[in-house]
Design a protein around this motif. Structure first.
Motif, short mmCIF file in Angstrom:
data_model
loop_
_atom_site.label_atom_id
_atom_site.label_comp_id
_atom_site.label_asym_id
_atom_site.label_seq_id
_atom_site.Cartn_x
_atom_site.Cartn_y
_atom_site.Cartn_z
N VAL A 73 0.85 -1.19 0.00
CA VAL A 73 0.00 0.00 0.00
C VAL A 73 0.88 1.23 0.00
N GLN A 74 0.40 2.31 -0.58
CA GLN A 74 1.16 3.55 -0.60
C GLN A 74 1.06 4.27 0.74
N PRO A 75 2.03 5.09 1.07
CA PRO A 75 1.94 5.89 2.29
C PRO A 75 0.65 6.69 2.32
N GLY A 76 0.00 6.71 3.48
CA GLY A 76 -1.28 7.37 3.63
C GLY A 76 -2.47 6.47 3.35
N GLY A 77 -2.21 5.29 2.83
CA GLY A 77 -3.28 4.38 2.50
C GLY A 77 -3.76 3.57 3.69
N MET A 115 -6.03 -0.45 9.62
CA MET A 115 -4.84 0.40 9.62
C MET A 115 -5.03 1.54 8.63
N ASN A 116 -5.05 2.75 9.14
CA ASN A 116 -5.21 3.95 8.32
C ASN A 116 -3.96 4.81 8.40
N SER A 117 -3.85 5.73 7.46
CA SER A 117 -2.71 6.67 7.44
C SER A 117 -1.39 5.92 7.59
N LEU A 118 -1.24 4.90 6.80
CA LEU A 118 -0.05 4.06 6.92
C LEU A 118 1.21 4.80 6.54
N LYS A 119 2.29 4.45 7.25
CA LYS A 119 3.59 5.06 7.04
C LYS A 119 4.60 3.98 6.65
#
Length: 118
Positions: free
Chosen positions: A12-16, A82-86
């Motif tokens: 997943v992309q950052p923020g995903g 999981m939200n706002s992934l880093k």
């Protein structure tokens, strides 16, 4: 024998966002504390979140406000939204079930890879 099977990992992309699931079998699901842990390359396994039967939760400081753990006792399943992934969330995520009064009742899933990258 308790079996835990995780699913939902991926790239997943950052923020995903991603949602992990852990299905338990072979046990009375409600008696266990359920948790998610993660292990990044070269690092020790660390607690992400736990949830008890009453719904009370506990989170690592690094994921508070971004991750949500929940459980469905009727489906014998625990989830991790999981939200706002880093990028630093990249790790293998493991599901755990343990009984607070019986130490040998401590079980792990096989893990699911979460990669956060652009």
């Amino acid at each position: 024998q308790v079996q835990l099977v995780e699913s939902g990992g991926g790239l997943v992309q950052p923020g995903g966002s991603l949602r992990l699931s852990c299905a338990a079998s072979g046990t009375i699901f409600s008696i266990y504390v359920m948790g998610w842990y993660r292990q990044a390359p070269g690092k020790q396994r660390e607690l992400v979140a736990t949830i008890i039967n009453s719904g009370s939760t506990n989170y690592a400081d690094s994921v508070k406000g971004r991750f949500t753990i929940s459980r469905d006792n009727a489906k014998n399943t625990v989830y991790l939204q999981m939200n706002s992934l880093k990028a630093e969330d990249t790790a293998v995520y493991y599901c755990n079930a343990h009984h607070t009064l019986i130490p040998r009742w401590d079980y792990w899933g096989q893990g699911t890879q979460v990669t956060v990258s652009s």
